[in-house]
Design an enzyme around this catalytic site. Sequence first.
Site, short mmCIF file in Angstrom:
data_model
loop_
_atom_site.label_atom_id
_atom_site.label_comp_id
_atom_site.label_asym_id
_atom_site.label_seq_id
_atom_site.Cartn_x
_atom_site.Cartn_y
_atom_site.Cartn_z
N LYS A 1 -3.72 5.94 10.90
CA LYS A 1 -2.64 5.04 10.25
C LYS A 1 -3.34 4.61 8.82
O LYS A 1 -4.17 3.60 9.09
CB LYS A 1 -1.72 4.23 11.06
CG LYS A 1 -0.48 3.62 10.45
CD LYS A 1 0.09 2.63 10.89
CE LYS A 1 1.26 1.77 10.10
NZ LYS A 1 1.56 0.37 10.34
N LYS B 1 -3.12 -1.95 6.29
CA LYS B 1 -3.66 -3.25 5.39
C LYS B 1 -5.45 -2.92 5.30
O LYS B 1 -5.83 -2.73 4.22
CB LYS B 1 -3.69 -4.25 6.36
CG LYS B 1 -2.48 -5.07 5.96
CD LYS B 1 -2.25 -6.34 6.82
CE LYS B 1 -0.90 -6.56 7.58
NZ LYS B 1 -0.91 -7.33 8.71
N CYS C 1 -2.17 -5.28 22.34
CA CYS C 1 -0.99 -4.77 21.96
C CYS C 1 -1.45 -3.30 21.59
O CYS C 1 -2.57 -2.99 21.16
CB CYS C 1 -1.03 -5.32 20.35
SG CYS C 1 0.18 -4.47 19.37
N CYS D 1 2.50 -7.94 15.28
CA CYS D 1 4.03 -7.44 15.33
C CYS D 1 5.11 -8.18 15.13
O CYS D 1 6.13 -7.60 14.90
CB CYS D 1 4.24 -6.43 16.60
SG CYS D 1 3.05 -5.23 17.02
N HIS E 1 3.82 1.57 2.33
CA HIS E 1 5.16 1.05 1.64
C HIS E 1 6.02 1.88 0.60
O HIS E 1 7.02 2.08 0.57
CB HIS E 1 4.91 -0.40 1.29
CG HIS E 1 4.25 -1.47 2.11
ND1 HIS E 1 2.99 -2.19 1.82
CD2 HIS E 1 4.56 -1.59 3.51
CE1 HIS E 1 2.84 -2.65 2.89
NE2 HIS E 1 3.64 -2.53 3.99
N CYS F 1 2.87 -10.48 20.46
CA CYS F 1 1.95 -10.04 19.49
C CYS F 1 2.28 -10.65 18.06
O CYS F 1 3.04 -10.30 17.36
CB CYS F 1 1.90 -8.41 19.18
SG CYS F 1 0.59 -7.84 17.77
N HIS G 1 -1.63 -2.58 17.62
CA HIS G 1 -2.92 -3.15 16.89
C HIS G 1 -4.06 -3.02 17.80
O HIS G 1 -5.12 -3.44 17.21
CB HIS G 1 -2.41 -4.55 16.50
CG HIS G 1 -1.43 -4.58 15.49
ND1 HIS G 1 -0.07 -4.84 15.69
CD2 HIS G 1 -1.52 -4.26 14.16
CE1 HIS G 1 0.61 -4.87 14.73
NE2 HIS G 1 -0.05 -4.27 13.66
N HIS H 1 0.93 -1.28 -0.04
CA HIS H 1 -0.01 0.04 0.07
C HIS H 1 0.99 1.27 0.03
O HIS H 1 2.09 1.23 -0.01
CB HIS H 1 -0.87 -0.11 1.15
CG HIS H 1 -0.35 -0.07 2.54
ND1 HIS H 1 0.19 1.07 3.08
CD2 HIS H 1 -0.29 -1.02 3.67
CE1 HIS H 1 0.75 0.66 4.44
NE2 HIS H 1 0.34 -0.62 4.76
N1 MSP Z 1 9.00 -6.50 8.09
C1 MSP Z 1 9.28 -5.40 8.72
C2 MSP Z 1 10.44 -4.45 8.72
C3 MSP Z 1 11.86 -5.11 8.65
S1 MSP Z 1 12.98 -4.36 8.40
C4 MSP Z 1 14.17 -5.18 8.68
C5 MSP Z 1 7.87 -4.35 8.81
N2 MSP Z 1 7.16 -4.59 7.61
S2 MSP Z 1 5.85 -3.60 7.19
O1 MSP Z 1 5.57 -4.28 5.68
O2 MSP Z 1 5.01 -3.78 8.14
O3 MSP Z 1 6.32 -2.27 7.37
C6 MSP Z 1 7.40 -1.87 6.41
C7 MSP Z 1 7.49 -0.28 6.57
O4 MSP Z 1 6.25 0.38 5.98
C8 MSP Z 1 7.66 0.29 7.98
O5 MSP Z 1 8.75 1.10 7.96
C9 MSP Z 1 6.43 0.91 8.26
O6 MSP Z 1 6.69 2.12 9.24
C10 MSP Z 1 5.78 1.30 6.82
N3 MSP Z 1 4.69 1.74 7.09
C11 MSP Z 1 3.62 0.86 6.97
N4 MSP Z 1 2.41 1.79 6.91
C12 MSP Z 1 2.73 3.14 6.77
C13 MSP Z 1 2.05 4.02 6.71
N5 MSP Z 1 0.90 4.24 6.95
N6 MSP Z 1 2.72 5.28 6.65
C14 MSP Z 1 4.12 5.45 6.56
N7 MSP Z 1 4.85 4.13 6.57
C15 MSP Z 1 4.16 2.98 6.74
O7 MSP Z 1 7.69 -3.72 9.76
#
Ligand code: MSP
Length: 499
Positions: free
Chosen positions: A296, A299, A143, A128, A20, A125, A146, A17
């Site tokens: 935030k 998903k 959590c 997480c 990412h 969790c 979450h 999304h």
């Molecule tokens: N897999 C772990 C990271 C491991 S790094 C060695 C993880 N993955 S994640 O897919 O959940 O999130 C990846 C990144 O996307 C994180 O830095 C997280 O902060 C970022 N984001 C997820 N949702 C976000 C927003 N809504 N806004 C900005 N960044 C966000 O955590």
Amino acid sequence: MSFYITTPIYYVNAAPHLGHAYSTIAADVMARHMRQRGEDVFFLTGTDEHGEPVALAAEREGVTPQELVDRNAPRFIELGPKLNVSNDFFIRTSDPEHMATVQEILARIRDNGHVYEGVYEGWYCPRCADFKTDAEVGPENTCLIHKTPLVREKEDNYFFRLSAFQDDLITLLDEQPDFVVPRHRYNEARSFIESGLQDVSLSRSTFTWGVPVPWDDKHVFYVWFDALLNYYSALSYAAEEGDDLTERFWPAQFHFIGKDILKFHTVFWPAMLMAAGLPLPEHVFVHGFLLIGKDKMGKSAGNAIDPFAIIDEYGSDALRFYLMREVSFGHDGSVSVEGFKARYESELANDLGNLASRTIAMVHRYRDGTVPDVALDPDLAAEIDGLNGEVCALLDVADLSGAADAIWLRVRRLNRYVEERAPWTLAKDPERAGELDSVLASLAESLRVVAVLLHPWIPESSAKLLAALGAPELDLEGARAQAGRLGAIDKLPQLFPKH
Ligand code: MSP
């Protein structure tokens, strides 16, 4: 000099999304800028494929975890070209080379005396993939992130002696105050460490989807230890020619991460590297969240803005630019489709689009498509010349928003210059032909400099603009206003059509 920058690696159990896309675009801006400076850049992104969430999702869907990750990882891989990001490699933690490095480094950490066997009992969790300390347990054992129930876990684990690194971590923060940026995140990391570090589980024995612990095949490594090591392992096998790039690029200059994974990157990760006797990265930059309203984006709210749909309609530059301009880097910020459209209109179509189209059109109309070879207006040239240094200084500390602001001030300044000098009036008076030459040359050359500096944010539009000006070079040494640099120019296709 070498410059190594990483994004977090993304969990593959959900679809990509905009959140990412945000981390990846930000890192891409840095990587592209540093290449323009002539640095030897390596830019890494990838997917985090092990752990319980993936194992559980696969079970629910009746496929093996490997099938699940092989199905989902391509969606993250495809997002890269769609966003026009210039990563040098895409790591998947299911890569056998990565897994071998995880085993090697964690065995070394054990040999160095930082691992012991014990029983873990506490709150966990699954979303997480995080074992919660007492301070991280919310009301009714939920959590805090979450708001979902935590699971009481009791299992045989290997432990990493994190507590032994408390003093070294504080010394690190004392000696390298920019190890964690921005400052408010540094303070957060510091208070987490000062509140007292507990040892953490290094392995899990209740499921098998992970990197096997080499000294005990009933365990796999806890996913975070596996995941963090991607930043190091990738260098050993990323090069197509088979070279090991570790010497050339380790330690990293920047890890870009979101604020929810601060603890792992600013506490666990440096402690792990210390335990393994490896050099530490220079900076962890912690950015904020994209919000939908006040929540935030994630998903469930992830499709409120579909990055693929925006790109299909407006192109990747428009999305990149919007995210980088709208959300101050290091802070949270709301995003919306209306906000996107408004900024597209006001800044890309009006500010930059108009400046570019009228500058180029006027050179065609008044000077037959050749930029006059005359001295530049010294006042304007001075303002444009300072910009390169300003942008470099801001990007040295990853102030992406500050750098974009500085460039945009000049874009607006140039539009004012057009209004002030009114070339259409000068063109009516043959005695002012010299003045018109200088105005047109100054505008075209300033536009070139701005387009070079904007390359990291809007690479496609910058390239179109520079191609029309007949000066495609991107290196920052050329980002100064120089008389006589431009000659015959081309027509400019419309950069940001109205929708
Ligand atoms: N897999 C772990 C990271 C491991 S790094 C060695 C993880 N993955 S994640 O897919 O959940 O999130 C990846 C990144 O996307 C994180 O830095 C997280 O902060 C970022 N984001 C997820 N949702 C976000 C927003 N809504 N806004 C900005 N960044 C966000 O955590």
